[in-house]
Enzyme design. Structure first.
Site, PDB file in Angstrom:
ATOM      1  N   ASP A 174       0.833  -1.202   0.000  1.00  0.00           N
ATOM      2  CA  ASP A 174       0.000   0.000   0.000  1.00  0.00           C
ATOM      3  C   ASP A 174       0.868   1.252   0.000  1.00  0.00           C
ATOM      4  OD1 ASP A 174      -2.362   1.524   0.105  1.00  0.00           O
ATOM      5  OD2 ASP A 174      -2.305   1.598   2.285  1.00  0.00           O
ATOM      6  N   ARG A 219     -10.298  10.138 -12.542  1.00  0.00           N
ATOM      7  CA  ARG A 219      -9.726  10.223 -11.202  1.00  0.00           C
ATOM      8  C   ARG A 219      -9.066   8.918 -10.769  1.00  0.00           C
ATOM      9  NH1 ARG A 219     -14.087  10.798  -7.380  1.00  0.00           N
ATOM     10  NH2 ARG A 219     -12.415  10.995  -5.846  1.00  0.00           N
TER      11      ARG A 219
END
Length: 254
Positions: A174, A219
């Site tokens: 992550d 996005r």
């Protein structure tokens, strides 16, 4: 995109001065002109996170093993190249500095008072003892839209006996893919991570975490990631990630 602590402190001071005094005690009276000396005083008075010499955790320390150092030097040597004429110029890779407070790079000084928490620390950098947990350095290649992280797992990251906890691996995936997405698209938040564990990572070993851009859709930034042995012969983990671009206001919860 990356600025030094001193540069950001000056920028934040300018933002504070345009919106009112930062501190009630000793702040200039309303209507009194603020000169360069006042700005310097206020910068010096800023709390520790805005020190002009914060610790960069991505630099080598005594806990780094030989493989960690070898890979660091390999990629770091490509951050600057020497031309045939003997001139130094920027290379294809760039090392990203890493601090233990994300707030150092905040651009919205008006929100500082609601954000500062003296005990808050970036999760992967909250242990100051060298080598105990997450030791890593991230390099990005803008032209190839690729990112690589050299990661050495410390003894505090144990899951199965002698091996790295799956949650710690997910944390690093992550961190690396999120950093890569932010480098490519600006402020982002993780929307989805899909992780497949293939083989365990021994504690104390060094691995490579590579992130590649798959596509951008508005996005949305889609990335793929793999964690391998340093010679590439063993696949430890593979993952895909989706990151959504957000405004700074959204990031700060306003």
């Amino acid at each position: 995109m990356i600025r030094s602590g001193a540069q950001m402190a000056r920028r934040l001071s300018a933002g504070f001065l345009s919106r009112g005094p930062l501190f009630s005690a000793g702040a200039p009276a309303a209507g009194v002109p603020l000169g360069p000396g006042t700005v310097r005083t206020m910068v010096q008075a800023l709390p520790w996170p805005f020190s002009s010499q914060p610790r960069d955790f991505s630099l080598p320390n005594s806990s780094w093993g030989s493989e960690m150092m070898r890979l660091y030097e390999h990629y770091n040597s490509q951050c600057e190249v020497v031309t045939e004429a003997g001139e130094r110029q920027r290379g294809p890779w760039r090392r990203l500095p890493s601090y233990n407070r994300s707030l150092k790079y905040a651009t919205g000084g008006v929100y500082l008072s609601k954000l500062i928490q003296s005990k808050a620390r970036l999760f992967t950098r909250n242990i100051r003892a060298p080598g105990a947990a997450f030791e890593y350095v991230v390099f990005v290649n803008k032209e190839e839209q690729r990112c690589v992280c050299v990661f050495q797992a410390g003894h505090l990251l144990e899951g199965p006996p002698g091996h790295v906890h799956g949650g710690a691996i997910a944390t690093m995936i992550d961190a690396v893919t999120g950093t890569h997405a932010a480098y490519l698209s600006g402020p982002v938040m993780t929307a989805n991570l899909n992780i497949n564990y293939r083989s365990p990572i021994p504690l104390g070993s060094t691995v490579l975490i590579e992130s590649c851009l798959d596509k951008n859709e508005g996005r949305k930034t889609f990335l793929s990631c793999k964690v391998t042995s340093t010679d590439g012969s063993k696949l430890h983990t593979e993952a895909t990630g989706l990151f959504l671009s957000i405004t700074v206001g959204k990031l700060l919860g306003v």
